[in-house]
Structures are given as C-alpha cells and as structure tokens.
Design a protein around this motif. Structure first.
Motif, PDB file in Angstrom:
ATOM      1  N   GLU A   2      54.549  34.845  33.159  1.00 51.13           N
ATOM      2  CA  GLU A   2      53.083  34.826  33.075  1.00 51.13           C
ATOM      3  C   GLU A   2      52.649  33.843  31.999  1.00 51.13           C
ATOM      4  O   GLU A   2      53.189  33.829  30.904  1.00 51.13           O
ATOM      5  CB  GLU A   2      52.586  36.228  32.717  1.00 51.13           C
ATOM      6  CG  GLU A   2      51.093  36.352  32.639  1.00 51.13           C
ATOM      7  CD  GLU A   2      50.450  36.675  33.979  1.00 51.13           C
ATOM      8  OE1 GLU A   2      49.241  36.529  34.068  1.00 51.13           O
ATOM      9  OE2 GLU A   2      51.173  37.060  34.901  1.00 51.13           O
ATOM     10  N   PRO A   5      46.366  33.450  29.058  1.00 53.12           N
ATOM     11  CA  PRO A   5      45.006  33.230  29.557  1.00 53.12           C
ATOM     12  C   PRO A   5      44.426  31.945  28.969  1.00 53.12           C
ATOM     13  O   PRO A   5      44.670  31.624  27.814  1.00 53.12           O
ATOM     14  CB  PRO A   5      44.242  34.450  29.056  1.00 53.12           C
ATOM     15  CG  PRO A   5      45.287  35.493  28.849  1.00 53.12           C
ATOM     16  CD  PRO A   5      46.511  34.739  28.410  1.00 53.12           C
ATOM     17  N   THR A  15      33.653  37.482  28.901  1.00 54.71           N
ATOM     18  CA  THR A  15      35.108  37.584  29.031  1.00 54.71           C
ATOM     19  C   THR A  15      35.492  38.977  29.531  1.00 54.71           C
ATOM     20  O   THR A  15      36.345  39.120  30.403  1.00 54.71           O
ATOM     21  CB  THR A  15      35.789  37.275  27.692  1.00 54.71           C
ATOM     22  OG1 THR A  15      35.425  35.953  27.290  1.00 54.71           O
ATOM     23  CG2 THR A  15      37.298  37.363  27.793  1.00 54.71           C
ATOM     24  N   ALA A  19      37.399  40.037  32.963  1.00 51.58           N
ATOM     25  CA  ALA A  19      38.616  40.845  32.899  1.00 51.58           C
ATOM     26  C   ALA A  19      38.483  42.098  33.764  1.00 51.58           C
ATOM     27  O   ALA A  19      39.448  42.527  34.400  1.00 51.58           O
ATOM     28  CB  ALA A  19      38.924  41.222  31.454  1.00 51.58           C
ATOM     29  N   THR A  24      41.618  36.483  34.446  1.00 56.45           N
ATOM     30  CA  THR A  24      42.059  36.171  33.083  1.00 56.45           C
ATOM     31  C   THR A  24      42.391  34.690  32.916  1.00 56.45           C
ATOM     32  O   THR A  24      42.658  34.254  31.806  1.00 56.45           O
ATOM     33  CB  THR A  24      43.309  37.001  32.701  1.00 56.45           C
ATOM     34  OG1 THR A  24      44.345  36.722  33.638  1.00 56.45           O
ATOM     35  CG2 THR A  24      42.990  38.493  32.692  1.00 56.45           C
ATOM     36  N   ARG A  25      42.375  33.938  34.013  1.00 53.03           N
ATOM     37  CA  ARG A  25      42.700  32.511  33.954  1.00 53.03           C
ATOM     38  C   ARG A  25      41.530  31.705  34.495  1.00 53.03           C
ATOM     39  O   ARG A  25      40.838  32.121  35.427  1.00 53.03           O
ATOM     40  CB  ARG A  25      43.952  32.200  34.774  1.00 53.03           C
ATOM     41  CG  ARG A  25      45.121  33.058  34.336  1.00 53.03           C
ATOM     42  CD  ARG A  25      46.489  32.464  34.358  1.00 53.03           C
ATOM     43  NE  ARG A  25      46.606  31.050  34.458  1.00 53.03           N
ATOM     44  CZ  ARG A  25      46.724  30.226  33.400  1.00 53.03           C
ATOM     45  NH1 ARG A  25      46.671  30.695  32.193  1.00 53.03           N
ATOM     46  NH2 ARG A  25      46.872  28.951  33.574  1.00 53.03           N
TER      47      ARG A  25
END
Length: 65
Positions: A2, A5, A15, A19, A24-25
């Motif tokens: 992984e 982020p 944010t 989430a 998250t990206r």
C-alpha cells in the motif's frame, strides 16, 4: 504494498468526508464529479478546486470533465 495517501491539504472536514467514503488517494477522487464531491458534508468549493488542480498536475480530472 500500500502506498501512502497523497491527498493534498484540503482541510480536516474535507479529508474526513473523503475518508468516510473510502477515498484516501488523490487518483480515487477522479471517479467523482464536482457535484458529487460538493454533496459531501465538509467538502466545499475550495477543496474541490485544490483537488482539481492536483489532479491536473498528474494529467487527471474529475469525472465528466
């Protein structure tokens, strides 16, 4: 493995809203339209502008653009 982020600094409420829907990206935000993002509690026009600019730097855009 992984990767970390990479969302730009858009504020804690925005944010957190992303989430809450599993985003998250930065690249994951490209699945959404501006309207869909603005409908999230905590995401405002400034956050969308920052996301749009960050996506453009990577050759990406919001859905429908």
């Amino acid at each position: 493995m992984e990767t970390a982020p990479d969302l730009p600094k858009i504020g804690a409420p925005a944010t957190g809203a992303l989430a809450a829907i599993g985003v998250t990206r930065l690249a994951e935000t490209a699945r959404f339209t501006e309207r869909e993002l603005l409908a999230l509690h905590g995401v405002g026009p400034k956050a969308v502008r920052i996301l749009r600019e960050a996506l453009a730097e990577r050759g990406l855009s919001l859905s429908g653009e």
